[in-house]
Design an enzyme around this catalytic site. Structure first.
Site, mmCIF file in Angstrom:
data_model
loop_
_atom_site.group_PDB
_atom_site.id
_atom_site.type_symbol
_atom_site.label_atom_id
_atom_site.label_comp_id
_atom_site.label_asym_id
_atom_site.label_seq_id
_atom_site.Cartn_x
_atom_site.Cartn_y
_atom_site.Cartn_z
ATOM 1 C CB ALA A 145 35.351 34.314 36.173
ATOM 2 N N GLY A 193 37.875 29.657 36.644
ATOM 3 C CA GLY A 193 36.841 29.391 35.641
ATOM 4 C C GLY A 193 37.422 28.828 34.355
ATOM 5 C CD GLU A 238 35.136 26.535 38.228
ATOM 6 O OE1 GLU A 238 35.136 27.733 37.883
ATOM 7 O OE2 GLU A 238 34.552 26.132 39.252
ATOM 8 C CD GLU A 294 38.190 29.307 41.507
ATOM 9 O OE1 GLU A 294 39.114 28.595 41.959
ATOM 10 O OE2 GLU A 294 37.593 29.051 40.444
HETATM 11 N N1 DAK Z 1 40.562 38.451 35.631
HETATM 12 C C1 DAK Z 1 40.872 39.683 35.126
HETATM 13 N N2 DAK Z 1 42.087 40.012 34.668
HETATM 14 C C2 DAK Z 1 43.052 39.083 34.741
HETATM 15 C C3 DAK Z 1 42.823 37.793 35.264
HETATM 16 C C4 DAK Z 1 41.486 37.491 35.709
HETATM 17 N N3 DAK Z 1 41.129 36.271 36.148
HETATM 18 N N4 DAK Z 1 43.969 37.093 35.209
HETATM 19 C C5 DAK Z 1 44.888 37.915 34.664
HETATM 20 N N5 DAK Z 1 44.345 39.108 34.388
HETATM 21 C C6 DAK Z 1 44.984 40.278 33.806
HETATM 22 C C7 DAK Z 1 45.872 40.983 34.821
HETATM 23 O O1 DAK Z 1 45.102 41.831 35.627
HETATM 24 C C8 DAK Z 1 46.817 41.722 33.921
HETATM 25 O O2 DAK Z 1 46.145 42.883 33.418
HETATM 26 P P1 DAK Z 1 46.864 44.340 33.430
HETATM 27 O O3 DAK Z 1 47.261 44.563 34.842
HETATM 28 O O4 DAK Z 1 48.038 44.177 32.507
HETATM 29 O O5 DAK Z 1 45.795 45.252 32.930
HETATM 30 C C9 DAK Z 1 47.006 40.765 32.750
HETATM 31 O O6 DAK Z 1 45.899 39.886 32.786
HETATM 32 C C10 DAK Z 1 48.267 39.938 32.867
HETATM 33 O O7 DAK Z 1 48.275 39.310 34.152
HETATM 34 P P2 DAK Z 1 49.508 39.402 35.169
HETATM 35 O O8 DAK Z 1 50.254 40.674 34.991
HETATM 36 O O9 DAK Z 1 48.968 39.100 36.514
HETATM 37 O O10 DAK Z 1 50.420 38.202 34.615
HETATM 38 P P3 DAK Z 1 51.400 37.257 35.449
HETATM 39 O O11 DAK Z 1 52.100 36.429 34.442
HETATM 40 O O12 DAK Z 1 52.219 38.060 36.421
HETATM 41 O O13 DAK Z 1 50.455 36.337 36.321
HETATM 42 C C11 DAK Z 1 48.518 34.878 36.690
HETATM 43 C C12 DAK Z 1 49.575 35.425 35.691
HETATM 44 C C13 DAK Z 1 47.561 33.994 35.891
HETATM 45 C C14 DAK Z 1 49.246 33.987 37.727
HETATM 46 C C15 DAK Z 1 47.820 36.032 37.401
HETATM 47 O O14 DAK Z 1 47.366 36.945 36.395
HETATM 48 C C16 DAK Z 1 46.666 35.591 38.228
HETATM 49 O O15 DAK Z 1 46.850 35.103 39.330
HETATM 50 N N6 DAK Z 1 45.441 35.781 37.693
HETATM 51 C C17 DAK Z 1 44.212 35.490 38.436
HETATM 52 C C18 DAK Z 1 43.946 34.002 38.499
HETATM 53 C C19 DAK Z 1 42.679 33.720 39.317
HETATM 54 O O16 DAK Z 1 42.597 34.044 40.493
HETATM 55 N N7 DAK Z 1 41.689 33.127 38.671
HETATM 56 C C20 DAK Z 1 40.419 32.774 39.297
HETATM 57 C C21 DAK Z 1 39.443 33.908 39.102
HETATM 58 S S1 DAK Z 1 37.856 33.566 39.878
HETATM 59 C C22 DAK Z 1 30.768 31.014 37.821
HETATM 60 C C23 DAK Z 1 31.569 30.820 36.741
HETATM 61 C C24 DAK Z 1 32.972 30.955 36.876
HETATM 62 C C25 DAK Z 1 33.528 31.317 38.056
HETATM 63 C C26 DAK Z 1 32.725 31.486 39.148
HETATM 64 C C27 DAK Z 1 31.323 31.339 39.046
HETATM 65 N N8 DAK Z 1 29.365 30.896 37.726
HETATM 66 C C28 DAK Z 1 28.773 30.647 36.352
HETATM 67 C C29 DAK Z 1 28.527 30.936 38.858
HETATM 68 C C30 DAK Z 1 34.977 31.492 38.104
HETATM 69 C C31 DAK Z 1 35.633 32.275 38.989
HETATM 70 C C32 DAK Z 1 37.057 32.539 38.780
HETATM 71 O O17 DAK Z 1 37.655 32.085 37.824
#
Ligand code: DAK
Length: 258
Positions: free
Chosen positions: A66, A109, A112, A132
């Site tokens: 997400a 997400g 998921e 998360e």
């Molecule tokens: N959200 C927003 N932007 C994201 C992102 C994310 N999840 N993942 C990557 N990006 C963006 C980065 O900010 C970056 O943007 P700029 O800085 O260039 O503007 C761009 O994508 C490229 O990412 P990186 O520079 O970080 O690229 P790397 O290759 O160095 O790293 C990475 C890739 C995937 C390891 C890293 O980006 C990362 O750790 N991303 C976050 C992964 C994460 O934590 N995901 C979980 C998010 S929480 C629900 C439904 C769904 C959910 C909850 C509730 N309900 C319906 C109740 C879900 C929650 C989640 O998913």
């Protein structure tokens, strides 16, 4: 219909293909993207020209979760918002099967969303995880539930508590994905699989999906009864008569979807 964050098409084999298209953000699932995805899923589910759906991203990312930037300042009330939940839940209500074609990051997400699909085809570069915990939250769309039912308690616990990630080959060995293919071919293979499903009798496909999904929710005896009712119901369909007549007459069936 034209979308800002999706690319959609219907193939000649009756497959409705949806590509998540926010490549710069690794297909982070923003509320706007999820609203479009909900619409696209419903449109293909209702379209008689579509027999099966495929959901994919790009080679680098299926979806990295997400959108954290869109969520960072959210309140509990925002998170309780029915509209937001409905956008995510649309995929749980599809009647037609949906195949996830996953390459690269499939996190949070994104993982998921893939697990909410019916079949998962992965590329060799796919990485599955629930990170998360690093953000001070827990999975919110099935990451503690569907993952645990598939990989078991101990590994799911490690993944959710420590952000342990799975390679495509690990996911294959654990039954989290159906197939792993090279990056160059995974999408074509997913489309081929979907085309095989789309070529089957539509009502049988729909009820088969419903019955298998119910297996995760009902007791065995309830599930067997449920299955039998759907089985019996299909004997009211023209396609059951056609399918069996075609077998006996040694020809290909012509499905009508009724
Ligand atoms: N959200 C927003 N932007 C994201 C992102 C994310 N999840 N993942 C990557 N990006 C963006 C980065 O900010 C970056 O943007 P700029 O800085 O260039 O503007 C761009 O994508 C490229 O990412 P990186 O520079 O970080 O690229 P790397 O290759 O160095 O790293 C990475 C890739 C995937 C390891 C890293 O980006 C990362 O750790 N991303 C976050 C992964 C994460 O934590 N995901 C979980 C998010 S929480 C629900 C439904 C769904 C959910 C909850 C509730 N309900 C319906 C109740 C879900 C929650 C989640 O998913």
């Amino acid at each position: 219909m034209a979308y800002e964050y999706l690319i959609t098409e219907i193939t000649e084999q009756r497959v409705g293909l949806i590509r998540l298209n926010r490549p710069k953000a690794l297909n982070a699932l923003s509320p706007e993207l999820m609203a479009e995805l909900g619409e696209a899923l419903m449109a293909f589910d209702a379209d008689p020209n579509v027999g099966c759906l495929v959901l994919t991203g790009n080679e680098r990312a299926f979806a990295a979760g997400a959108d954290i930037k869109a969520m960072a300042q959210a309140t509990t009330v925002d998170m309780l918002n029915n509209d937001l939940i409905a956008r995510w839940e649309t995929i749980n209500h599809l009647q037609k099967p949906i195949v996830a074609a996953v390459s690269g990051f499939c996190l949070g997400g994104g993982c998921e969303l893939a697990m909410a699909c019916d079949i998962i085809v992965a590329s060799e570069s796919a990485v599955f995880g629930q990170p998360e915990i690093n953000l001070g939250i827990i999975p919110g769309f099935g990451g503690t539930q569907r993952l645990t039912r598939t990989v078991g308690k101990y590994l799911a616990m490690e993944m959710v508590l420590t952000d342990r990630r799975l390679t495509a080959q690990e996911a294959l060995a654990l039954g989290l994905v159906n197939h792993v293919y090279p990056v160059e071919t995974y999408l074509d293979e997913a489309l081929k699989l979907a085309a095989r499903i789309a070529a089957q009798a539509p009502l049988a496909v729909r009820l088969a999906k419903e019955a298998v999904r119910k297996a995760l929710e009902l007791s065995l005896s309830e599930g067997l009864t449920f299955e039998r009712r759907l089985f019996q119901m299909l004997f009211a369909s023209a396609d059951q008569k056609e399918g069996m007549a075609a077998f006996i007459e040694k020809r290909k069936p012509q499905w009508q979807g009724r």
